[in-house]
Write an enzyme that holds these catalytic residues in place. Structure first.
Site, PDB file in Angstrom:
ATOM      1  N   ASP A   1       0.845  -1.193   0.000  1.00 58.96           N
ATOM      2  CA  ASP A   1       0.000   0.000   0.000  1.00 58.96           C
ATOM      3  C   ASP A   1       0.884   1.248   0.000  1.00 58.96           C
ATOM      4  OD1 ASP A   1      -3.212   0.554   0.939  1.00 58.96           O
ATOM      5  OD2 ASP A   1      -1.786   2.213   1.145  1.00 58.96           O
ATOM      6  N   ILE A   2       0.477   2.263  -0.761  1.00 54.03           N
ATOM      7  CA  ILE A   2       1.280   3.485  -0.894  1.00 54.03           C
ATOM      8  C   ILE A   2       1.243   4.327   0.389  1.00 54.03           C
ATOM      9  CG2 ILE A   2      -0.489   5.072  -1.786  1.00 54.03           C
ATOM     10  CD1 ILE A   2       1.514   5.765  -4.050  1.00 54.03           C
TER      11      ILE A   2
ATOM     12  N   ASN B   1     -12.875  -3.294   2.103  1.00 56.91           N
ATOM     13  CA  ASN B   1     -13.923  -2.278   2.123  1.00 56.91           C
ATOM     14  C   ASN B   1     -14.758  -2.403   0.861  1.00 56.91           C
ATOM     15  OD1 ASN B   1     -13.125  -0.963   4.567  1.00 56.91           O
ATOM     16  ND2 ASN B   1     -11.393  -0.083   3.453  1.00 56.91           N
TER      17      ASN B   1
ATOM     18  N   GLN C   1     -14.874   2.752   0.617  1.00 56.38           N
ATOM     19  CA  GLN C   1     -14.002   2.171  -0.414  1.00 56.38           C
ATOM     20  C   GLN C   1     -13.546   3.288  -1.345  1.00 56.38           C
ATOM     21  OE1 GLN C   1     -15.858  -0.822  -2.899  1.00 56.38           O
ATOM     22  NE2 GLN C   1     -13.965  -1.233  -4.038  1.00 56.38           N
TER      23      GLN C   1
ATOM     24  N   HIS D   1     -10.075  -5.134  -3.650  1.00 54.79           N
ATOM     25  CA  HIS D   1      -8.764  -5.326  -3.027  1.00 54.79           C
ATOM     26  C   HIS D   1      -8.959  -5.763  -1.590  1.00 54.79           C
ATOM     27  CE1 HIS D   1      -9.982  -1.116  -2.715  1.00 54.79           C
ATOM     28  NE2 HIS D   1      -9.354  -1.039  -1.547  1.00 54.79           N
TER      29      HIS D   1
ATOM     30  N   HIS E   1      -6.967  -5.828   1.975  1.00 53.45           N
ATOM     31  CA  HIS E   1      -5.820  -5.305   2.727  1.00 53.45           C
ATOM     32  C   HIS E   1      -5.296  -6.415   3.633  1.00 53.45           C
ATOM     33  CE1 HIS E   1      -6.866  -0.863   2.209  1.00 53.45           C
ATOM     34  NE2 HIS E   1      -8.023  -1.417   1.914  1.00 53.45           N
TER      35      HIS E   1
HETATM   36  P1  AMP Z   1      -9.846   1.429   0.261  1.00 48.86           P
HETATM   37  O1  AMP Z   1     -10.186   2.599   1.129  1.00 48.86           O
HETATM   38  O2  AMP Z   1     -10.150   0.105   0.921  1.00 48.86           O
HETATM   39  O3  AMP Z   1     -10.429   1.564  -1.122  1.00 48.86           O
HETATM   40  O4  AMP Z   1      -8.266   1.425   0.132  1.00 48.86           O
HETATM   41  C1  AMP Z   1      -7.557   1.927  -0.967  1.00 48.86           C
HETATM   42  C2  AMP Z   1      -6.104   1.791  -0.634  1.00 48.86           C
HETATM   43  O5  AMP Z   1      -5.362   1.958  -1.808  1.00 48.86           O
HETATM   44  C3  AMP Z   1      -5.601   2.846   0.378  1.00 48.86           C
HETATM   45  O6  AMP Z   1      -5.050   2.161   1.502  1.00 48.86           O
HETATM   46  C4  AMP Z   1      -4.545   3.601  -0.418  1.00 48.86           C
HETATM   47  O7  AMP Z   1      -3.446   4.001   0.371  1.00 48.86           O
HETATM   48  C5  AMP Z   1      -4.150   2.596  -1.477  1.00 48.86           C
HETATM   49  N1  AMP Z   1      -3.594   3.149  -2.704  1.00 48.86           N
HETATM   50  C6  AMP Z   1      -4.091   4.166  -3.457  1.00 48.86           C
HETATM   51  N2  AMP Z   1      -3.323   4.372  -4.537  1.00 48.86           N
HETATM   52  C7  AMP Z   1      -2.317   3.463  -4.478  1.00 48.86           C
HETATM   53  C8  AMP Z   1      -1.190   3.171  -5.296  1.00 48.86           C
HETATM   54  N3  AMP Z   1      -0.915   3.861  -6.431  1.00 48.86           N
HETATM   55  N4  AMP Z   1      -0.368   2.162  -4.921  1.00 48.86           N
HETATM   56  C9  AMP Z   1      -0.603   1.462  -3.790  1.00 48.86           C
HETATM   57  N5  AMP Z   1      -1.647   1.687  -2.983  1.00 48.86           N
HETATM   58  C10 AMP Z   1      -2.497   2.672  -3.304  1.00 48.86           C
END
Ligand code: AMP
Length: 113
Positions: free
Chosen positions: A33-34, A91, A98, A104, A106
């Site tokens: 995760d970023i 989520n 989400q 995805h 986590h």
């Molecule tokens: P959600 O709120 O469950 O949709 O989580 C989305 C997740 O994607 C968050 O934890 C973000 O930090 C992660 N995210 C968004 N863009 C990127 C990216 N380019 N690379 C890796 N993780 C990302």
């Protein structure tokens, strides 16, 4: 909800954006995760265009579902979380906040959660 092919994870899958890859299988990809919320925070996604878990379980093939489920377990092993434990979370939709409309899971680990 229709799948948005320009969401950030679709762009990662097409190689348009980079990721820190942890694991890849025929039907799944795992990357860090970023914006990590734990010492280990990995996302596991199916390669197919599925918005959320309901969409995935309704439309994906048995092979995709088996591959994705196995990939989640395999990532927990790869990141060394098996012994001390980890949390998995997906989520789905507005009430769950989400952010990215591509399924995805986590995986959080590396501290007491
Ligand atoms: P959600 O709120 O469950 O949709 O989580 C989305 C997740 O994607 C968050 O934890 C973000 O930090 C992660 N995210 C968004 N863009 C990127 C990216 N380019 N690379 C890796 N993780 C990302």
């Amino acid at each position: 909800m229709a799948y948005d092919p320009n969401n950030v994870f679709a762009r990662i899958l097409r190689g348009e954006l980079p990721c820190k890859k942890v694991h890849e299988t025929q039907h799944s990809l795992a990357f860090h995760d970023i914006n990590p919320q734990a010492p280990v925070h990995v996302l596991v996604i199916p390669k197919g265009p599925y918005v959320n878990m309901a969409d995935f379980t309704a439309k994906a093939s048995d092979a995709e579902i088996a591959d994705f489920t196995r990939a989640i377990g395999e990532v927990a092993r790869i990141v060394g979380a098996e012994e001390k434990g980890y949390r998995i979370l997906a989520n789905s939709g507005a009430d769950a906040n989400q952010e990215v409309p591509h399924l995805h899971v986590h995986i959080f680990a590396g501290r007491n959660l």
